[in-house]
Design a protein around this motif. Structure first.
Motif, PDB file in Angstrom:
ATOM      1  N   THR A  53      -8.749   1.126   7.571  1.00  0.00           N
ATOM      2  CA  THR A  53      -8.137   0.782   6.300  1.00  0.00           C
ATOM      3  C   THR A  53      -9.026  -0.227   5.574  1.00  0.00           C
ATOM      4  O   THR A  53      -9.561  -1.140   6.211  1.00  0.00           O
ATOM      5  CB  THR A  53      -6.752   0.154   6.552  1.00  0.00           C
ATOM      6  OG1 THR A  53      -6.023   1.016   7.411  1.00  0.00           O
ATOM      7  CG2 THR A  53      -5.995  -0.060   5.254  1.00  0.00           C
ATOM      8  N   ASP A 101      -9.905  -2.713  12.327  1.00  0.00           N
ATOM      9  CA  ASP A 101      -8.937  -1.715  11.871  1.00  0.00           C
ATOM     10  C   ASP A 101      -8.647  -1.875  10.390  1.00  0.00           C
ATOM     11  O   ASP A 101      -8.348  -0.909   9.705  1.00  0.00           O
ATOM     12  CB  ASP A 101      -7.636  -1.855  12.673  1.00  0.00           C
ATOM     13  CG  ASP A 101      -7.842  -1.453  14.120  1.00  0.00           C
ATOM     14  OD1 ASP A 101      -8.540  -0.445  14.352  1.00  0.00           O
ATOM     15  OD2 ASP A 101      -7.351  -2.164  15.014  1.00  0.00           O
ATOM     16  N   SER A 145      -1.490   2.180   3.149  1.00  0.00           N
ATOM     17  CA  SER A 145      -1.304   2.970   4.374  1.00  0.00           C
ATOM     18  C   SER A 145      -2.539   2.874   5.242  1.00  0.00           C
ATOM     19  O   SER A 145      -3.631   2.572   4.775  1.00  0.00           O
ATOM     20  CB  SER A 145      -1.073   4.436   4.022  1.00  0.00           C
ATOM     21  OG  SER A 145      -0.038   4.551   3.106  1.00  0.00           O
ATOM     22  N   LYS A 146      -2.333   3.181   6.516  1.00  0.00           N
ATOM     23  CA  LYS A 146      -3.484   3.227   7.419  1.00  0.00           C
ATOM     24  C   LYS A 146      -4.454   4.308   6.962  1.00  0.00           C
ATOM     25  O   LYS A 146      -4.039   5.395   6.581  1.00  0.00           O
ATOM     26  CB  LYS A 146      -3.008   3.532   8.845  1.00  0.00           C
ATOM     27  CG  LYS A 146      -2.400   2.325   9.475  1.00  0.00           C
ATOM     28  CD  LYS A 146      -2.070   2.561  10.924  1.00  0.00           C
ATOM     29  CE  LYS A 146      -1.449   1.304  11.497  1.00  0.00           C
ATOM     30  NZ  LYS A 146      -0.779   1.553  12.769  1.00  0.00           N
ATOM     31  N   ALA A 199      -0.560  -0.305   6.874  1.00  0.00           N
ATOM     32  CA  ALA A 199      -1.445  -1.295   7.486  1.00  0.00           C
ATOM     33  C   ALA A 199      -1.232  -2.653   6.820  1.00  0.00           C
ATOM     34  O   ALA A 199      -1.322  -3.692   7.462  1.00  0.00           O
ATOM     35  CB  ALA A 199      -2.897  -0.866   7.347  1.00  0.00           C
ATOM     36  N   GLY A 207       6.287   1.961  10.180  1.00  0.00           N
ATOM     37  CA  GLY A 207       5.679   3.187   9.686  1.00  0.00           C
ATOM     38  C   GLY A 207       4.177   3.212   9.819  1.00  0.00           C
ATOM     39  O   GLY A 207       3.614   2.799  10.816  1.00  0.00           O
ATOM     40  N   GLU A 208       3.526   3.702   8.775  1.00  0.00           N
ATOM     41  CA  GLU A 208       2.083   3.836   8.813  1.00  0.00           C
ATOM     42  C   GLU A 208       1.414   2.856   7.868  1.00  0.00           C
ATOM     43  O   GLU A 208       0.267   3.026   7.500  1.00  0.00           O
ATOM     44  CB  GLU A 208       1.680   5.274   8.443  1.00  0.00           C
ATOM     45  CG  GLU A 208       1.973   6.277   9.554  1.00  0.00           C
ATOM     46  CD  GLU A 208       1.148   5.995  10.814  1.00  0.00           C
ATOM     47  OE1 GLU A 208      -0.092   6.041  10.733  1.00  0.00           O
ATOM     48  OE2 GLU A 208       1.744   5.694  11.861  1.00  0.00           O
TER      49      GLU A 208
END
Lengths: 296, 303
Positions: free
Chosen positions: B184, B152, B30-31, B6, B3-4
């Motif tokens: 993130t 990231d 989440s990201k 991180a 999914g999203e």
């Protein structure tokens, strides 16, 4: 203050394996990895050299202090000494001996203390989260300490020749001298890493380093040439790495001893055994993280 | 990668010998989210961060960052994260700019150094040696080093400790803008206002467990407003209505009660005081802050 999209652009370094062809892919990847490791190694060596030369106290103790000891001992004590049946001036005797001690200080003492402090203050931990692998970082310091040791030894030769009437080097001895230097300095560097690995905390390291290296120097013909030492002193000297190292360096840098073989295998063998032991202990017991004071 | 998310932490435990530093923590980040971990010293915050960046191996459970197992410390993983640890980095003889150029060279891609220096406000210090910087400036350099590779995911362990209020505000703006670029961020902090200002979501750790986790609204929204005042001299506690007496503190004077139906409760209380001609000292009605929530959760976890 605010990063706008235009300024916030990644500057790309060429990555290994960028635009690689399929045929030679594996080989190029390996070469790419090796080149990248060497590049990062270069970064850590540069970091260490910059740090050492900009810290006057460090440069003084590793390079100038042994020189000073050499000049003082060779000037203050009159007389000569007999080595391998050849009579040598004290300056001629002390130059390689204290040169070796200086190499051991750069590698064993300094390197061991340095790594232990970097572990305890979190430098090794911090490095571990970056693309610089902590192993490369430590190897970089080993190489760096050997470079510094080589510089210290060359200075010793230079001062000896220019100021203390020491004669150095028959050309035929140079290969033996280079091999002995590399083996000896690598051995003491490995022992320095082992020292850092075994000490419980950085603050204990300087004491442990000195309490091991100084007595060793006394049984290894560094400060006091021993003509006919008691058996136990001779044995302790023979099975520890400093005395064989001193013997190798004086046999290979002294033209008066050019009759003595540059390749004394028992000397080289003892050094190699300590190199192996140091490396094994260093790898087995190395810790990257500072000691846990309290869980957080 | 699932999914999203991180960062995925699932039932994480970490023991040091017999000490259970982390006792089963689960959360996802989440990201593009800014996530704050709060908790008292020794709660397990830094231990959690240490496992997320790959310094320590979990004793149990699992952690994933960008789909990687952090403890495997893949080169690719280390290219994509930035870490600012709690300890201020070592003083060295290198200049600020040299340090960034040298270590930045280890990354395959990094941000322009002038840009990073301006982000953390160290343009004027670029040629100064690191050992001549103040503690706050070195901390800003740490932040700059964390941002250098434009990671990231950025991990920050108490990043603004030692900052003056202005520098802290500036650091907040940098982090907000960084998050705005889709990065993130996971940070630990002792400053409630930092978490309240920055975080999309907050987790409170106490005693190695999650005491709460959610958006600020959900953490604060469930809390009812409180009324506080101090009882005027000469009024005995027994004269108060029962429900006011429940809120009386140990000193016998200050009163703090939670208002279940604020308007009606206020009418009742002020009516009682006005009918007797009393002036309630230091009267105030307030919504609880993150700090109140934090303190009550930490106190509850300690019991």
């Amino acid at each position: 203050m605010m990063p706008d999209e235009k300024a916030h652009q990644r500057v790309r370094e060429p990555a290994p394996g960028d635009a690689m062809s399929t045929s030679a892919e594996a080989a190029r990847r390996i070469i790419g990895r090796a080149r990248e490791t060497l590049r990062v190694l270069g970064i850590t060596i540069r970091f260490n050299q910059l740090t050492v030369w900009r810290t006057p106290m460090a440069a003084f103790f590793t390079v100038i202090f042994p020189l000073l000891m050499f000049v003082l001992l060779a000037s203050l004590i009159p007389g000569s000494v007999e080595i391998e049946g050849v009579m040598l001036s004290l300056a001629q005797f002390y130059a390689p001996a204290i040169g070796c001690f200086s190499i051991a200080s750069s590698t064993y003492t300094n390197l061991g203390i340095g790594i232990a402090f970097q572990r305890d203050d979190g430098t090794l931990k911090r490095i571990r989260s970056t693309p610089v692998s902590a192993t490369t970082f430590v190897v970089g310091q080993v190489v760096s300490s050997i470079v510094l040791a080589g510089f210290g030894f060359l200075m010793m030769i230079l001062v000896g020749v220019l100021a203390m009437d020491v004669s150095f080097g028959a050309a035929s001895q140079i290969p033996g001298a280079v091999v002995s230097f590399l083996l000896g300095s690598t051995t003491f560097a490995a022992l320095g890493v082992a020292l850092a690995a075994l000490t419980p905390s950085a603050t204990a390291t300087p004491a442990i380093a000195n309490i091991t290296i100084l007595p060793l120097a006394f049984v290894s013909n560094v400060f006091i040439p021993m003509d006919d030492p008691p058996t136990w002193l001779r044995v302790v000297g023979d099975v520890t790495p400093l005395k064989p190292f001193v013997s190798q360096m004086s046999n290979t840098t002294n033209p008066l001893l050019s009759g003595v073989s540059a390749w004394d295998w028992s000397n080289l063998g003892v050094m190699a055994a300590w190199l192996l032991a140091g490396a094994l202990v260093g790898v087995r017991f190395f810790r990257w993280l500072p000691p846990v004071r309290k869980p957080r | 990668m699932s999914g999203e998310a991180a960062i995925e932490v699932s039932n994480l435990t970490k023991n040091f010998g017999t000490v259970k530093a982390v006792r089963g923590i689960s959360f996802e980040v989440s990201k593009g989210e800014l996530f704050a971990l709060l908790g008292p010293n020794g709660a397990g915050k830094s231990t959690t961060v240490d496992t997320l960046v790959g310094f320590r191996k979990p004793s149990g459970g699992s952690v994933r960052v960008l789909g990687y197992d952090p403890y495997a410390r893949d080169r690719e993983f280390r290219e994509r994260i930035g870490v600012v640890l709690q300890d201020v980095s070592r003083e060295t003889a290198l200049t600020v700019e040299e340090n960034m150029r040298l270590w930045g060279g280890a990354y395959r891609s990094r941000l322009d150094i002038d840009h990073v220096l301006s982000l953390v406000g160290l343009e004027g210090r670029r040629r100064r040696r690191i050992k001549s910087l103040s503690g706050g400036e070195r901390r800003r350099l740490d932040l700059g080093m964390g941002l250098l590779a434009d990671p990231d995911v950025l991990f920050l362990d108490e990043p603004t400790t030692g900052f003056d209020p202005e520098a802290r505000r500036e650091a907040w703006e940098v982090l907000k803008a960084f998050r705005g670029l889709g990065r993130t961020i996971l940070l630990t902090t002792h400053y409630m206002e930092e978490a309240q200002y920055l975080a999309d979501r907050v987790a409170i750790i106490a005693g190695g467990r999650l005491a709460a986790c959610g958006s600020l609204d959900s953490l604060l929204g469930g809390e009812r407003p409180q009324l506080t005042f101090s009882l005027p001299a000469g009024v005995a506690a027994e004269e108060m209505p029962d429900r006011l007496r429940e809120g009386l503190a140990g000193d016998g004077r200050s009163v703090r009660i939670v208002l279940r139906s604020p308007t009606a409760d206020l009418a009742e209380i002020t009516g009682w005081a006005a009918a007797r001609g009393l002036e309630l000292g230091e009267l105030s009605v307030s919504r609880p802050s993150l700090e109140d929530v934090y303190l009550s959760l930490v106190a509850a976890a300690a019991e």
